[in-house]
Design a protein around this motif. Sequence first.
Motif, PDB file in Angstrom:
ATOM      1  N   TYR A 203       0.865  -1.172   0.000  1.00 53.96           N
ATOM      2  CA  TYR A 203       0.000   0.000   0.000  1.00 53.96           C
ATOM      3  C   TYR A 203       0.903   1.223   0.000  1.00 53.96           C
ATOM      4  O   TYR A 203       1.827   1.325   0.811  1.00 53.96           O
ATOM      5  CB  TYR A 203      -0.915   0.046   1.226  1.00 53.96           C
ATOM      6  CG  TYR A 203      -1.565   1.400   1.390  1.00 53.96           C
ATOM      7  CD1 TYR A 203      -2.502   1.847   0.462  1.00 53.96           C
ATOM      8  CD2 TYR A 203      -1.219   2.247   2.439  1.00 53.96           C
ATOM      9  CE1 TYR A 203      -3.078   3.105   0.572  1.00 53.96           C
ATOM     10  CE2 TYR A 203      -1.789   3.508   2.558  1.00 53.96           C
ATOM     11  CZ  TYR A 203      -2.715   3.933   1.621  1.00 53.96           C
ATOM     12  OH  TYR A 203      -3.276   5.173   1.716  1.00 53.96           O
ATOM     13  N   GLN A 204       0.657   2.134  -0.931  1.00 49.44           N
ATOM     14  CA  GLN A 204       1.461   3.341  -1.035  1.00 49.44           C
ATOM     15  C   GLN A 204       0.565   4.568  -0.920  1.00 49.44           C
ATOM     16  O   GLN A 204      -0.387   4.730  -1.689  1.00 49.44           O
ATOM     17  CB  GLN A 204       2.228   3.366  -2.363  1.00 49.44           C
ATOM     18  CG  GLN A 204       3.267   2.273  -2.496  1.00 49.44           C
ATOM     19  CD  GLN A 204       4.396   2.415  -1.490  1.00 49.44           C
ATOM     20  OE1 GLN A 204       4.738   3.528  -1.085  1.00 49.44           O
ATOM     21  NE2 GLN A 204       4.975   1.295  -1.077  1.00 49.44           N
ATOM     22  N   ALA A 205       0.907   5.424   0.044  1.00 46.74           N
ATOM     23  CA  ALA A 205       0.073   6.587   0.315  1.00 46.74           C
ATOM     24  C   ALA A 205       0.508   7.820  -0.463  1.00 46.74           C
ATOM     25  O   ALA A 205      -0.303   8.731  -0.690  1.00 46.74           O
ATOM     26  CB  ALA A 205       0.102   6.895   1.821  1.00 46.74           C
TER      27      ALA A 205
ATOM     28  N   LEU B 268      -2.821   1.935  -4.343  1.00 42.08           N
ATOM     29  CA  LEU B 268      -2.303   3.297  -4.322  1.00 42.08           C
ATOM     30  C   LEU B 268      -3.387   4.260  -3.860  1.00 42.08           C
ATOM     31  O   LEU B 268      -4.531   4.188  -4.321  1.00 42.08           O
ATOM     32  CB  LEU B 268      -1.862   3.729  -5.729  1.00 42.08           C
ATOM     33  CG  LEU B 268      -0.778   2.906  -6.434  1.00 42.08           C
ATOM     34  CD1 LEU B 268      -0.600   3.421  -7.849  1.00 42.08           C
ATOM     35  CD2 LEU B 268       0.520   2.965  -5.661  1.00 42.08           C
ATOM     36  N   SER B 269      -3.029   5.160  -2.965  1.00 41.06           N
ATOM     37  CA  SER B 269      -3.946   6.237  -2.638  1.00 41.06           C
ATOM     38  C   SER B 269      -4.177   7.075  -3.881  1.00 41.06           C
ATOM     39  O   SER B 269      -3.266   7.264  -4.708  1.00 41.06           O
ATOM     40  CB  SER B 269      -3.352   7.119  -1.532  1.00 41.06           C
ATOM     41  OG  SER B 269      -4.087   8.325  -1.409  1.00 41.06           O
TER      42      SER B 269
ATOM     43  N   HIS C 297      -2.308  12.307  -8.254  1.00 35.43           N
ATOM     44  CA  HIS C 297      -2.375  13.762  -8.388  1.00 35.43           C
ATOM     45  C   HIS C 297      -1.092  14.454  -7.952  1.00 35.43           C
ATOM     46  O   HIS C 297      -0.873  15.614  -8.321  1.00 35.43           O
ATOM     47  CB  HIS C 297      -3.551  14.295  -7.570  1.00 35.43           C
ATOM     48  CG  HIS C 297      -4.889  13.841  -8.073  1.00 35.43           C
ATOM     49  ND1 HIS C 297      -5.571  14.481  -9.085  1.00 35.43           N
ATOM     50  CD2 HIS C 297      -5.660  12.776  -7.712  1.00 35.43           C
ATOM     51  CE1 HIS C 297      -6.710  13.847  -9.326  1.00 35.43           C
ATOM     52  NE2 HIS C 297      -6.789  12.813  -8.511  1.00 35.43           N
ATOM     53  N   GLN C 298      -0.257  13.781  -7.169  1.00 32.95           N
ATOM     54  CA  GLN C 298       1.006  14.375  -6.729  1.00 32.95           C
ATOM     55  C   GLN C 298       1.966  14.425  -7.907  1.00 32.95           C
ATOM     56  O   GLN C 298       2.475  13.408  -8.355  1.00 32.95           O
ATOM     57  CB  GLN C 298       1.629  13.548  -5.598  1.00 32.95           C
ATOM     58  CG  GLN C 298       2.904  14.150  -5.016  1.00 32.95           C
ATOM     59  CD  GLN C 298       2.632  15.460  -4.296  1.00 32.95           C
ATOM     60  OE1 GLN C 298       1.779  15.524  -3.423  1.00 32.95           O
ATOM     61  NE2 GLN C 298       3.346  16.500  -4.688  1.00 32.95           N
TER      62      GLN C 298
ATOM     63  N   VAL D 277      -6.775   1.534  -6.925  1.00 38.76           N
ATOM     64  CA  VAL D 277      -6.683   2.887  -6.395  1.00 38.76           C
ATOM     65  C   VAL D 277      -7.674   3.041  -5.252  1.00 38.76           C
ATOM     66  O   VAL D 277      -8.857   2.688  -5.388  1.00 38.76           O
ATOM     67  CB  VAL D 277      -6.977   3.939  -7.485  1.00 38.76           C
ATOM     68  CG1 VAL D 277      -6.967   5.342  -6.885  1.00 38.76           C
ATOM     69  CG2 VAL D 277      -5.950   3.829  -8.607  1.00 38.76           C
ATOM     70  N   LEU D 278      -7.180   3.551  -4.139  1.00 38.43           N
ATOM     71  CA  LEU D 278      -8.036   3.849  -2.995  1.00 38.43           C
ATOM     72  C   LEU D 278      -8.518   5.285  -3.160  1.00 38.43           C
ATOM     73  O   LEU D 278      -7.739   6.231  -3.014  1.00 38.43           O
ATOM     74  CB  LEU D 278      -7.249   3.699  -1.693  1.00 38.43           C
ATOM     75  CG  LEU D 278      -8.040   3.821  -0.399  1.00 38.43           C
ATOM     76  CD1 LEU D 278      -9.021   2.672  -0.244  1.00 38.43           C
ATOM     77  CD2 LEU D 278      -7.103   3.876   0.797  1.00 38.43           C
ATOM     78  N   PRO D 279      -9.812   5.492  -3.500  1.00 39.80           N
ATOM     79  CA  PRO D 279     -10.282   6.843  -3.847  1.00 39.80           C
ATOM     80  C   PRO D 279     -10.419   7.738  -2.629  1.00 39.80           C
ATOM     81  O   PRO D 279     -10.553   7.271  -1.492  1.00 39.80           O
ATOM     82  CB  PRO D 279     -11.642   6.567  -4.498  1.00 39.80           C
ATOM     83  CG  PRO D 279     -12.135   5.329  -3.808  1.00 39.80           C
ATOM     84  CD  PRO D 279     -10.897   4.493  -3.577  1.00 39.80           C
ATOM     85  N   PHE D 280     -10.396   9.045  -2.883  1.00 40.84           N
ATOM     86  CA  PHE D 280     -10.594  10.005  -1.800  1.00 40.84           C
ATOM     87  C   PHE D 280     -11.935   9.761  -1.110  1.00 40.84           C
ATOM     88  O   PHE D 280     -12.079   9.985   0.098  1.00 40.84           O
ATOM     89  CB  PHE D 280     -10.558  11.430  -2.359  1.00 40.84           C
ATOM     90  CG  PHE D 280      -9.203  11.868  -2.836  1.00 40.84           C
ATOM     91  CD1 PHE D 280      -8.057  11.597  -2.098  1.00 40.84           C
ATOM     92  CD2 PHE D 280      -9.069  12.565  -4.028  1.00 40.84           C
ATOM     93  CE1 PHE D 280      -6.805  12.008  -2.538  1.00 40.84           C
ATOM     94  CE2 PHE D 280      -7.828  12.983  -4.470  1.00 40.84           C
ATOM     95  CZ  PHE D 280      -6.691  12.706  -3.728  1.00 40.84           C
TER      96      PHE D 280
END
Length: 283
Positions: free
Chosen positions: A107-109, A160-161, A166-167, A195-198
């Motif tokens: 998991y990558q934030a 992935l967050s 977006h970064q 992808v872990l969505p907002f």
Amino acid sequence: MTVNIRKLDPSASPLDYYGYELRRAREAAGLTLAQLGSIVFCTGSFIGMIETAARVPQREFSERVDAALGTDGLFSRLVGLVLRSQLPSWFQPYAEMEAKAAYISTYQAQLVDGLLQTEAYARTVLGLRDDAGLDSKVAARLERQRILEREEPPATWVVLSEAVLHQQVGGRAVMREQLAHLLTMQQRAWVSVQVLPFTAGAHTGLMGSYALLRFDKEPDIVYTEDFVQGHMTANPQAVKEGSVRYDQLQAAALSAEDSAALIARVMEERYGDEPGAVGRDMA
């Protein structure tokens, strides 16, 4: 005139061993530095720097040397050890275990996972504070990715967050290439990117990025990092906690198909070709 040739201790490091063997093979072939350099498309001085462990060889160079000297893949095999030795000392134990793992779950934030980074993205990340030896650092990271090229690669799951998409790392062109690479990797049978969505709100990854390694014949491992070094443990309770949290992250994340659609949308809307994009990158 006598040339002072540095004597290497082949047991000092993988880099020294590589240089020692290269000099030995070149001399056995009766070639000067310049002659070998002309065959493998580099200068004799460059060959000399590698032979004296002043430069780190790359995989492409090693493959050309094997072909030139008829060394049956010796330097192509050695270069993996050399590049792994260029990883931070605290990270090397994890890299060794990662290379043995049957299953990798991360998991990558904040960043794309190292196994899925493009060269340009990795170069930006690794050169943030210090660009000394940057070529070697990037080569070492790309070398890690070779485990995904095996005939039987590890099953790799990456969550992935959405923030990672977006970064902007390295500019719009770098990010567009990176997101396109994620889509390409997503198509592999043994790789899954979610992808872990907002909109997921609070989730079990808020404590930070981490990885789980599973093996066929060894205890599972949980790996975390702080800003100084990494921490690896096979403690059963820690592994259980990490596994449960990861299951919850995957459940909260978008499906692989919906994740691919989101990545493609961000790639086009945020990093697509637009007039003046290059100028904005340089601002």
